[in-house]
Motif scaffolding. Structure first.
Motif, PDB file in Angstrom:
ATOM      1  N   ALA A  33     -25.915  63.362 -40.145  1.00 17.91           N
ATOM      2  CA  ALA A  33     -24.920  63.508 -39.088  1.00 17.91           C
ATOM      3  C   ALA A  33     -24.237  64.871 -39.096  1.00 17.91           C
ATOM      4  CB  ALA A  33     -23.874  62.403 -39.213  1.00 17.91           C
ATOM      5  N   ILE A  34     -24.435  65.651 -40.149  1.00 14.00           N
ATOM      6  CA  ILE A  34     -23.748  66.946 -40.262  1.00 14.00           C
ATOM      7  C   ILE A  34     -24.405  67.972 -39.337  1.00 14.00           C
ATOM      8  CG2 ILE A  34     -23.244  68.877 -41.811  1.00 14.00           C
ATOM      9  CD1 ILE A  34     -23.128  66.834 -44.096  1.00 14.00           C
ATOM     10  N   LYS A  35     -23.581  68.640 -38.551  1.00 14.62           N
ATOM     11  CA  LYS A  35     -24.063  69.697 -37.658  1.00 14.62           C
ATOM     12  C   LYS A  35     -23.494  71.065 -38.032  1.00 14.62           C
ATOM     13  CE  LYS A  35     -26.143  66.524 -35.299  1.00 14.62           C
ATOM     14  NZ  LYS A  35     -27.608  66.356 -35.469  1.00 14.62           N
ATOM     15  N   SER A  36     -22.228  71.109 -38.422  1.00 19.46           N
ATOM     16  CA  SER A  36     -21.576  72.385 -38.736  1.00 19.46           C
ATOM     17  C   SER A  36     -21.114  72.375 -40.191  1.00 19.46           C
ATOM     18  CB  SER A  36     -20.384  72.634 -37.814  1.00 19.46           C
ATOM     19  OG  SER A  36     -19.417  71.602 -37.952  1.00 19.46           O
ATOM     20  N   VAL A  37     -21.293  73.513 -40.871  1.00 22.76           N
ATOM     21  CA  VAL A  37     -20.884  73.622 -42.271  1.00 22.76           C
ATOM     22  C   VAL A  37     -20.222  74.967 -42.521  1.00 22.76           C
ATOM     23  CG1 VAL A  37     -22.748  72.108 -43.077  1.00 22.76           C
ATOM     24  CG2 VAL A  37     -23.087  74.586 -43.086  1.00 22.76           C
ATOM     25  N   GLY A  38     -19.365  74.989 -43.533  1.00 20.70           N
ATOM     26  CA  GLY A  38     -18.827  76.229 -44.073  1.00 20.70           C
ATOM     27  C   GLY A  38     -19.215  76.320 -45.534  1.00 20.70           C
ATOM     28  N   ILE A  39     -19.345  77.524 -46.056  1.00 23.11           N
ATOM     29  CA  ILE A  39     -19.826  77.718 -47.421  1.00 23.11           C
ATOM     30  C   ILE A  39     -18.743  78.393 -48.256  1.00 23.11           C
ATOM     31  CG2 ILE A  39     -21.589  78.788 -48.880  1.00 23.11           C
ATOM     32  CD1 ILE A  39     -23.424  78.748 -46.404  1.00 23.11           C
ATOM     33  N   VAL A  40     -18.442  77.783 -49.391  1.00 16.43           N
ATOM     34  CA  VAL A  40     -17.487  78.316 -50.360  1.00 16.43           C
ATOM     35  C   VAL A  40     -18.251  78.624 -51.641  1.00 16.43           C
ATOM     36  CG1 VAL A  40     -15.507  77.754 -51.821  1.00 16.43           C
ATOM     37  CG2 VAL A  40     -15.533  77.022 -49.422  1.00 16.43           C
ATOM     38  N   ASP A  72     -20.652  86.391 -55.434  1.00 18.30           N
ATOM     39  CA  ASP A  72     -20.321  85.292 -54.526  1.00 18.30           C
ATOM     40  C   ASP A  72     -20.670  85.622 -53.082  1.00 18.30           C
ATOM     41  OD1 ASP A  72     -19.213  83.126 -56.135  1.00 18.30           O
ATOM     42  OD2 ASP A  72     -17.657  84.563 -56.683  1.00 18.30           O
ATOM     43  N   GLU A  73     -20.456  86.859 -52.693  1.00 22.54           N
ATOM     44  CA  GLU A  73     -20.846  87.261 -51.345  1.00 22.54           C
ATOM     45  C   GLU A  73     -22.355  87.120 -51.152  1.00 22.54           C
ATOM     46  OE1 GLU A  73     -18.844  88.877 -53.317  1.00 22.54           O
ATOM     47  OE2 GLU A  73     -16.969  89.241 -52.240  1.00 22.54           O
ATOM     48  N   MET A  74     -23.121  87.492 -52.188  1.00 28.24           N
ATOM     49  CA  MET A  74     -24.573  87.352 -52.114  1.00 28.24           C
ATOM     50  C   MET A  74     -24.972  85.882 -51.994  1.00 28.24           C
ATOM     51  SD  MET A  74     -27.455  88.031 -55.017  1.00 28.24           S
ATOM     52  CE  MET A  74     -27.172  86.339 -55.594  1.00 28.24           C
ATOM     53  N   ILE A  75     -24.276  85.009 -52.746  1.00 21.73           N
ATOM     54  CA  ILE A  75     -24.589  83.579 -52.707  1.00 21.73           C
ATOM     55  C   ILE A  75     -24.315  83.018 -51.315  1.00 21.73           C
ATOM     56  CG2 ILE A  75     -23.874  81.317 -53.578  1.00 21.73           C
ATOM     57  CD1 ILE A  75     -23.409  82.697 -56.301  1.00 21.73           C
ATOM     58  N   VAL A  76     -23.182  83.395 -50.728  1.00 21.17           N
ATOM     59  CA  VAL A  76     -22.864  82.915 -49.382  1.00 21.17           C
ATOM     60  C   VAL A  76     -23.922  83.388 -48.384  1.00 21.17           C
ATOM     61  CG1 VAL A  76     -21.217  83.090 -47.477  1.00 21.17           C
ATOM     62  CG2 VAL A  76     -20.386  82.691 -49.799  1.00 21.17           C
ATOM     63  N   GLN A  77     -24.335  84.640 -48.501  1.00 26.22           N
ATOM     64  CA  GLN A  77     -25.349  85.163 -47.591  1.00 26.22           C
ATOM     65  C   GLN A  77     -26.672  84.417 -47.737  1.00 26.22           C
ATOM     66  OE1 GLN A  77     -25.575  89.355 -48.400  1.00 26.22           O
ATOM     67  NE2 GLN A  77     -23.541  89.777 -47.561  1.00 26.22           N
ATOM     68  N   ALA A  91     -18.390  80.986 -40.750  1.00 19.97           N
ATOM     69  CA  ALA A  91     -17.657  81.685 -41.803  1.00 19.97           C
ATOM     70  C   ALA A  91     -16.328  80.987 -42.067  1.00 19.97           C
ATOM     71  CB  ALA A  91     -17.421  83.128 -41.393  1.00 19.97           C
ATOM     72  N   VAL A  92     -15.952  80.906 -43.331  1.00 18.10           N
ATOM     73  CA  VAL A  92     -14.676  80.281 -43.706  1.00 18.10           C
ATOM     74  C   VAL A  92     -13.925  81.215 -44.643  1.00 18.10           C
ATOM     75  CG1 VAL A  92     -15.503  77.922 -43.404  1.00 18.10           C
ATOM     76  CG2 VAL A  92     -15.756  79.037 -45.633  1.00 18.10           C
ATOM     77  N   SER A  93     -12.620  81.031 -44.669  1.00 18.27           N
ATOM     78  CA  SER A  93     -11.749  81.771 -45.584  1.00 18.27           C
ATOM     79  C   SER A  93     -11.190  80.801 -46.618  1.00 18.27           C
ATOM     80  CB  SER A  93     -10.588  82.424 -44.824  1.00 18.27           C
ATOM     81  OG  SER A  93     -11.080  83.342 -43.851  1.00 18.27           O
ATOM     82  N   TYR A  94     -11.022  81.293 -47.853  1.00 13.99           N
ATOM     83  CA  TYR A  94     -10.513  80.449 -48.928  1.00 13.99           C
ATOM     84  C   TYR A  94     -10.047  81.334 -50.066  1.00 13.99           C
ATOM     85  CZ  TYR A  94     -15.280  81.420 -50.520  1.00 13.99           C
ATOM     86  OH  TYR A  94     -16.451  82.061 -50.866  1.00 13.99           O
ATOM     87  N   ARG A  95      -9.203  80.769 -50.928  1.00 10.27           N
ATOM     88  CA  ARG A  95      -8.749  81.493 -52.109  1.00 10.27           C
ATOM     89  C   ARG A  95      -9.777  81.274 -53.222  1.00 10.27           C
ATOM     90  NH1 ARG A  95      -3.722  79.910 -54.518  1.00 10.27           N
ATOM     91  NH2 ARG A  95      -4.226  77.787 -53.817  1.00 10.27           N
ATOM     92  N   ARG A  96     -10.613  82.258 -53.431  1.00  9.15           N
ATOM     93  CA  ARG A  96     -11.679  82.111 -54.425  1.00  9.15           C
ATOM     94  C   ARG A  96     -11.120  81.834 -55.809  1.00  9.15           C
ATOM     95  NH1 ARG A  96     -15.410  86.758 -53.740  1.00  9.15           N
ATOM     96  NH2 ARG A  96     -16.140  85.464 -52.009  1.00  9.15           N
ATOM     97  N   ALA A  97     -10.003  82.460 -56.153  1.00 11.28           N
ATOM     98  CA  ALA A  97      -9.417  82.266 -57.482  1.00 11.28           C
ATOM     99  C   ALA A  97      -9.009  80.816 -57.705  1.00 11.28           C
ATOM    100  CB  ALA A  97      -8.216  83.185 -57.667  1.00 11.28           C
ATOM    101  N   ALA A  98      -8.575  80.126 -56.653  1.00  7.16           N
ATOM    102  CA  ALA A  98      -8.170  78.730 -56.801  1.00  7.16           C
ATOM    103  C   ALA A  98      -9.358  77.848 -57.145  1.00  7.16           C
ATOM    104  CB  ALA A  98      -7.496  78.250 -55.512  1.00  7.16           C
TER     105      ALA A  98
END
Length: 246
Positions: A33-40, A72-77, A91-98
């Motif tokens: 059922a998933i159509k849209s995703v964001g990657i962290v 991490d940028e490479m992994i997201v790509q 694309a999503v925004s998040y606090r990577r340190a958290a």
């Protein structure tokens, strides 16, 4: 009485099998059922330097920053390329340190009954909200040699009476978190790429020769770590049935 006992055992096994089949069907239908995703991604800001074996018993682990590597940028790509054939990746925004601050892996058996610590972070720290699901990639943990824990990205030197070994590792786990309920739909730790080395670890790793000095500035070390990720990520996402044709 023995016949009754066997009947009860058979009934319990049958019920367990039905429950497992139902859980798999539910998971498969939710993924479908998933159509849209964001990657962290939050595994690559630092690298551990570990000594283990005969001379490493009294040593404490160290870590160095590798934020300049952009791992991490490479992994997201890479994850975006792999998943975009099936999902709409936003694309999503998040606090990577958290996300990186959570070191206790909820994938480990001892933690299966605990509430997954990443659920609330996705709810509170990721924008935009409202996507169907979020793919969260974070550090995993394993044992090395004499029982010392290692996690995430690292370089380990293991010494015996007769030889020294170098090992690089990129240990990570992937969760699919529902974007509406924030339930964990699926989770899996990346498996070893092979089991041919002298030292074995429960995740992507590779034995290296003594030309590596373990310094974060080493371009060869960066390239070797990146290769572990690029080789293992398609396998992990395929095992989770997130890539078409897997």
């Amino acid at each position: 009485m023995r016949r009754i006992a066997f009947l009860w055992v058979g009934l319990a096994i049958a019920c367990a099998a039905l429950g497992a089949a139902a859980a798999f069907e539910t998971r498969a239908s939710r993924l479908q059922a998933i159509k849209s995703v964001g990657i962290v991604s939050a595994i690559g800001e630092e690298m551990s330097l570990t000594q283990a074996g005969l001379t490493g018993l009294g040593n404490t682990g160290q870590s160095v920053s590798i934020s300049a590597w952009g791992l991490d940028e490479m992994i997201v790509q890479q994850a975006t390329r792999l998943l975009s054939g099936r999902f709409r990746v936003e694309a999503v925004s998040y606090r990577r340190a958290a996300f990186a601050a959570i070191r206790d892996s909820a994938v480990a058996p001892v933690n299966l009954l605990r509430s997954d610590p990443f659920k609330e972070l996705v709810r509170s720290d990721v924008t935009p909200q409202g996507l169907d699901a979020y793919i969260v990639i974070t550090r995993a943990k394993s044992k090395l040699g004499n029982g010392r824990n290692v996690d995430g990205v690292g370089f380990a030197e293991y010494r015996t009476l007769f030889a020294n070994y170098g090992l690089i590792h990129a240990l990570y786990e992937v969760r699919v978190i529902d974007g509406k309920t924030f339930d964990v739909i699926e989770k899996r730790a990346a498996a070893p790429l092979d089991n041919t080395g002298t030292m074995r670890i429960a995740g992507p790793s590779g034995q290296i020769d003594d030309t590596f000095d373990g310094q974060a500035s080493s371009e060869r070390l960066r390239a070797a770590i990146a290769e572990l990720v690029t080789r293992s990520l398609p396998v992990t996402l395929g095992d989770m049935h997130l890539i078409d044709g897997q």
